[in-house]
Design an enzyme around this catalytic site. Structure first.
Site, mmCIF file in Angstrom:
data_model
loop_
_atom_site.group_PDB
_atom_site.id
_atom_site.type_symbol
_atom_site.label_atom_id
_atom_site.label_comp_id
_atom_site.label_asym_id
_atom_site.label_seq_id
_atom_site.Cartn_x
_atom_site.Cartn_y
_atom_site.Cartn_z
ATOM 1 N N GLU A 46 35.426 66.593 48.403
ATOM 2 C CA GLU A 46 34.816 67.165 49.593
ATOM 3 C C GLU A 46 34.907 68.686 49.587
ATOM 4 O OE1 GLU A 46 36.808 63.222 50.873
ATOM 5 O OE2 GLU A 46 37.132 64.832 49.420
ATOM 6 N N LEU A 199 43.570 59.355 18.426
ATOM 7 C CA LEU A 199 43.410 58.878 19.796
ATOM 8 C C LEU A 199 42.756 59.914 20.700
ATOM 9 C CD1 LEU A 199 46.773 56.956 20.399
ATOM 10 C CD2 LEU A 199 44.629 56.108 19.442
ATOM 11 N N GLY A 248 48.923 47.937 18.014
ATOM 12 C CA GLY A 248 48.276 46.862 17.273
ATOM 13 C C GLY A 248 48.633 45.515 17.852
#
Length: 344
Positions: A46, A199, A248
């Protein structure tokens, strides 16, 4: 409202511990201000939209995907006060804020100032746009998404451990988009040693959206990685809304066995490996009947040569339903079921 919700959805993964809110201000049928919660949770949506609108906000209608905050913070004025000072004449909020520090106070303050306030328009899509934040309020931990890349026969790697690449480019691009919408990515030590994963987000224009990296291990800490000693450590991640678990097999098994996975992204490649590494080990189920009713399919579509399947854990109420449920809860019932403070 649809545009406000879309703006908020686009900010998911950058706003924790705050919700990813979107806001649009309309004056004389013209959009004069747009905003989404900024990185780190401030400024709020806002405030961003009001700053863009300037004087054109006076007499305008403000659409927001979440009730404007009304509690004091050292990080800045409340959105309710900013809206009142800007002279906005009407506010339309999709969801009431379930944070106990606001939880209806924003609406009351706005109405006390003579502003027309309507709550509930777009409630379902608004809740679906901020599932991590709503999950954290409801379960006191991030929403955990488990990503699995599998062959047709359910293998994640050859017997040697080789797994690059099971899926094609389109599936991998989708994974990077999921990374961009996550606050943190987690892998196990085995994946770290075998793949040395970066990653990060490698999509043009979204490189800066790479999330924090975490490692599930009982061993020595690794520089540059945050350490979780067990899946239950997710309850300590108070500044994470969405956690993506990428690998994994042992890590996937640990989170599933602890029943801490809320969503599974299964990328299935059109290949058969045969003998190889299974995606998941023993998770504590001893009867087929115990496996039924735990997961529901939410999406399924092709991604290039591969196929994406999305499953959500059935916990009685989804994050989206929880958001709408909180919206419809009587105020005195909300006060009696306090939620942890979360919006700064």
């Amino acid at each position: 409202m649809a545009e406000a919700i879309a703006l908020g959805a686009g900010a998911r993964g950058r706003t924790a511990p705050n919700p990813n809110v979107g806001c649009v201000i309309v004056s004389n049928e013209e959009v004069v201000g747009r905003g989404a919660t900024e990185r780190g949770g401030r400024p709020h949506a806002e405030a961003v939209a009001l700053a863009e609108a300037g004087e054109r906000a006076r007499g305008a209608t403000l659409y927001t995907s979440l009730e404007p905050c009304a509690h004091r913070s050292q990080r800045g004025p409340t959105c309710a006060h900013l809206i009142i000072d800007a002279g906005v004449s009407r506010v339309v909020a999709a969801l009431q804020d379930p944070d106990e520090r606001t939880a209806g106070d924003g609406v009351r303050q706005l109405r006390d100032a003579g502003i027309q306030v309507d709550v509930g328009e777009g409630a379902n899509p608004a809740a679906e746009s901020m599932p991590g934040w709503l999950t954290r309020l409801r379960l006191r931990r991030p929403r955990v998404t488990l990503k699995l890349a599998l062959s047709i026969d359910g293998k994640v790697a050859l017997p040697s451990g080789e797994s690059k690449w099971i899926t094609g480019e389109d599936a991998r691009a989708h994974v990077h988009l999921e990374r961009a919408h996550s606050d943190m990515i987690l892998v196990g030590r085995g994946t770290l040693l075998a793949d040395r994963p970066r990653l990060d987000v490698r999509l043009p224009g979204l490189e800066e959206w790479s999330p924090r990296r975490a490692l599930l291990t009982r061993g020595e800490p690794v520089e540059g990685w945050e350490i979780l000693r067990s899946p239950e450590d997710v309850y300590r991640l108070h500044d994470v809304n969405d956690l993506l678990v990428e690998g994994g097999s042992a890590t996937a098994t640990a989170f599933l066995a602890a029943d801490l996975v809320d969503r599974i992204l299964l990328y299935r490649a059109p290949i058969i490996i045969g003998e190889g590494k299974q995606s998941v080990g023993y998770i504590g189920l001893d009867a087929i009947g115990d496996a039924h009713g735990r997961w529901i399919a939410r999406d399924g579509r092709p991604l290039g040569i591969d196929r994406l399947e999305v499953y959500e854990r059935v916990r009685g109420v989804t994050p989206a339903q929880a958001g709408v449920h909180l919206l419809n809860k009587p105020q005195e019932q909300q006060a009696g079921n306090a939620l942890p403070s979360s919006r700064e």
